[in-house]
Design a protein around this motif. Sequence first.
Motif, PDB file in Angstrom:
ATOM      1  N   LYS A 168      -4.022  -5.868   4.876  1.00  0.00           N
ATOM      2  CA  LYS A 168      -3.452  -6.924   5.677  1.00  0.00           C
ATOM      3  C   LYS A 168      -2.207  -6.919   6.083  1.00  0.00           C
ATOM      4  O   LYS A 168      -1.379  -6.226   5.631  1.00  0.00           O
ATOM      5  N   ALA A 169      -1.899  -7.409   7.461  1.00  0.00           N
ATOM      6  CA  ALA A 169      -0.756  -7.599   8.254  1.00  0.00           C
ATOM      7  C   ALA A 169       0.222  -8.318   6.947  1.00  0.00           C
ATOM      8  O   ALA A 169      -0.019  -9.238   6.341  1.00  0.00           O
ATOM      9  N   TYR A 206       5.042  -2.664  -4.076  1.00  0.00           N
ATOM     10  CA  TYR A 206       4.003  -2.579  -3.510  1.00  0.00           C
ATOM     11  C   TYR A 206       2.877  -3.614  -3.559  1.00  0.00           C
ATOM     12  O   TYR A 206       2.565  -4.236  -4.632  1.00  0.00           O
ATOM     13  N   ASP A 207       2.354  -4.159  -2.398  1.00  0.00           N
ATOM     14  CA  ASP A 207       1.146  -5.186  -2.644  1.00  0.00           C
ATOM     15  C   ASP A 207      -0.130  -4.508  -2.770  1.00  0.00           C
ATOM     16  O   ASP A 207      -1.103  -5.176  -3.049  1.00  0.00           O
ATOM     17  N   ALA A 208      -0.378  -3.290  -1.991  1.00  0.00           N
ATOM     18  CA  ALA A 208      -1.585  -2.711  -2.293  1.00  0.00           C
ATOM     19  C   ALA A 208      -1.418  -1.232  -2.138  1.00  0.00           C
ATOM     20  O   ALA A 208      -0.142  -0.732  -1.729  1.00  0.00           O
ATOM     21  N   VAL A 209      -2.378  -0.397  -2.814  1.00  0.00           N
ATOM     22  CA  VAL A 209      -2.268   0.964  -2.544  1.00  0.00           C
ATOM     23  C   VAL A 209      -3.697   1.317  -1.805  1.00  0.00           C
ATOM     24  O   VAL A 209      -4.538   1.054  -2.454  1.00  0.00           O
ATOM     25  N   LEU A 210      -3.617   2.048  -0.769  1.00  0.00           N
ATOM     26  CA  LEU A 210      -4.563   2.667   0.083  1.00  0.00           C
ATOM     27  C   LEU A 210      -4.765   4.250  -0.122  1.00  0.00           C
ATOM     28  O   LEU A 210      -3.597   4.920  -0.269  1.00  0.00           O
ATOM     29  N   ALA A 211      -5.826   4.637  -0.933  1.00  0.00           N
ATOM     30  CA  ALA A 211      -5.911   6.056  -0.976  1.00  0.00           C
ATOM     31  C   ALA A 211      -7.084   6.493  -0.005  1.00  0.00           C
ATOM     32  O   ALA A 211      -8.012   5.746   0.236  1.00  0.00           O
ATOM     33  N   GLY A 214       3.895  -4.276   8.436  1.00  0.00           N
ATOM     34  CA  GLY A 214       4.355  -4.182   7.169  1.00  0.00           C
ATOM     35  C   GLY A 214       4.966  -2.671   6.558  1.00  0.00           C
ATOM     36  O   GLY A 214       4.624  -1.771   7.210  1.00  0.00           O
ATOM     37  N   VAL A 215       5.785  -2.675   5.596  1.00  0.00           N
ATOM     38  CA  VAL A 215       6.137  -1.559   5.259  1.00  0.00           C
ATOM     39  C   VAL A 215       5.099  -0.607   4.567  1.00  0.00           C
ATOM     40  O   VAL A 215       4.277  -1.148   4.125  1.00  0.00           O
ATOM     41  N   ARG A 267      -7.019   3.207  12.524  1.00  0.00           N
ATOM     42  CA  ARG A 267      -6.446   2.835  13.895  1.00  0.00           C
ATOM     43  C   ARG A 267      -6.953   1.505  14.628  1.00  0.00           C
ATOM     44  O   ARG A 267      -6.463   0.638  14.887  1.00  0.00           O
ATOM     45  N   ALA A 268      -8.296   1.546  14.474  1.00  0.00           N
ATOM     46  CA  ALA A 268      -9.158   0.366  14.740  1.00  0.00           C
ATOM     47  C   ALA A 268      -8.813  -0.656  14.084  1.00  0.00           C
ATOM     48  O   ALA A 268      -8.726  -2.052  14.496  1.00  0.00           O
ATOM     49  N   HIS A 269      -8.414  -0.475  12.764  1.00  0.00           N
ATOM     50  CA  HIS A 269      -8.059  -1.775  11.865  1.00  0.00           C
ATOM     51  C   HIS A 269      -6.644  -2.457  12.385  1.00  0.00           C
ATOM     52  O   HIS A 269      -6.444  -3.568  11.959  1.00  0.00           O
ATOM     53  N   LEU A 270      -5.985  -1.477  12.791  1.00  0.00           N
ATOM     54  CA  LEU A 270      -4.496  -1.893  13.240  1.00  0.00           C
ATOM     55  C   LEU A 270      -4.630  -2.660  14.557  1.00  0.00           C
ATOM     56  O   LEU A 270      -3.740  -2.988  15.229  1.00  0.00           O
ATOM     57  N   GLY A 271      -5.920  -2.681  15.438  1.00  0.00           N
ATOM     58  CA  GLY A 271      -6.169  -3.260  16.347  1.00  0.00           C
ATOM     59  C   GLY A 271      -6.084  -2.461  17.606  1.00  0.00           C
ATOM     60  O   GLY A 271      -6.243  -2.846  18.919  1.00  0.00           O
ATOM     61  N   GLU A 272      -5.921  -1.131  17.390  1.00  0.00           N
ATOM     62  CA  GLU A 272      -6.043  -0.244  18.833  1.00  0.00           C
ATOM     63  C   GLU A 272      -7.480  -0.098  19.181  1.00  0.00           C
ATOM     64  O   GLU A 272      -8.476  -0.109  18.512  1.00  0.00           O
TER      65      GLU A 272
END
Length: 301
Positions: free
Chosen positions: A33-34, A81-86, A63-64, A152-157
């Motif tokens: 999330k943002a 870190y608030d989350a790890v994305l693998a 976010g960083v 990219r779509a999740h970032l709003g592109e």
Amino acid sequence: MSGTSYMEQELRSQPETWREAARIGAADGPLPKAGQRVAVVGCGTSWFMAQSYAALREGAGLGVTDPFPASEAFLGDGRGYDAVLAITRSGTTTEVLRVLEAVKGRIPTVTVLGDPETPAVELSDETVALPFADERSVVQTRFATTALTLLRAHLGEDVARAVGDAEEALATPIGQEWVDAEQFAFLGSGWTYGLANEAALKMREASQSWTESYPAMEYRHGPISIAAPGRVTWLFGRAPEGLEAEVTRTGARFVSHARDPLADLVLVQRVALERARARGLDPDNPRSLTRSVMLQEPATS
């Protein structure tokens, strides 16, 4: 080599898989999330997609976002870190599984993967499965680009242009000078640097070619010395002022296109495939590689 390879079938399906990924990415889901401070991990191709995503997310002010190869991920409590994305196509890559296991119960994890019936699912708090983008070829094409399209779509592109450009890239003639070139240097900046790294890897894997990759502005600081007639410098995204002229003076071919950079990577995949065919190589089974790197665990006494 003749006939249609898995690599060709899979790379040609990318506009379709990108559309489906964009639909999933635009919906509410478990991706970061943002405002969250995020570490992104992967190996090989997946690490390069992590680099591109991290630059896009942080550049969008969301976010960083730090990309790490899974084998070198610094995820101590002090980094906050608030989350790890693998990112992992196979869901079985040893280094990624080790990261997921190491942070389990300490940092929330979400894994983007191709095969939902793999150990990564059990080790992850959340998953986003892209089985329609999974592959049979050892050489990754559509999973990597589909995962990045999802992000990219999740970032709003709006990725509609990228999809259209990918369709155009699939129809573009492959120049013989690209098939015959002695050497390729791939360049990018910001999010396209990850694409440059991936383009170079793809060419090495599929066709055993001499390829290198650099940040576009760093290319002037030494690497341009290898540019010469019969060699190609391929840029993803906008060229720094004066770079094309500098490369052209060396006699090397400078390549830069106006299409979406991810779609331009599709064209590089096609060039890698044609170079493999011209050399009698099987791009689905490259030398010394397997679909997933699973390391033997050290023996315990």
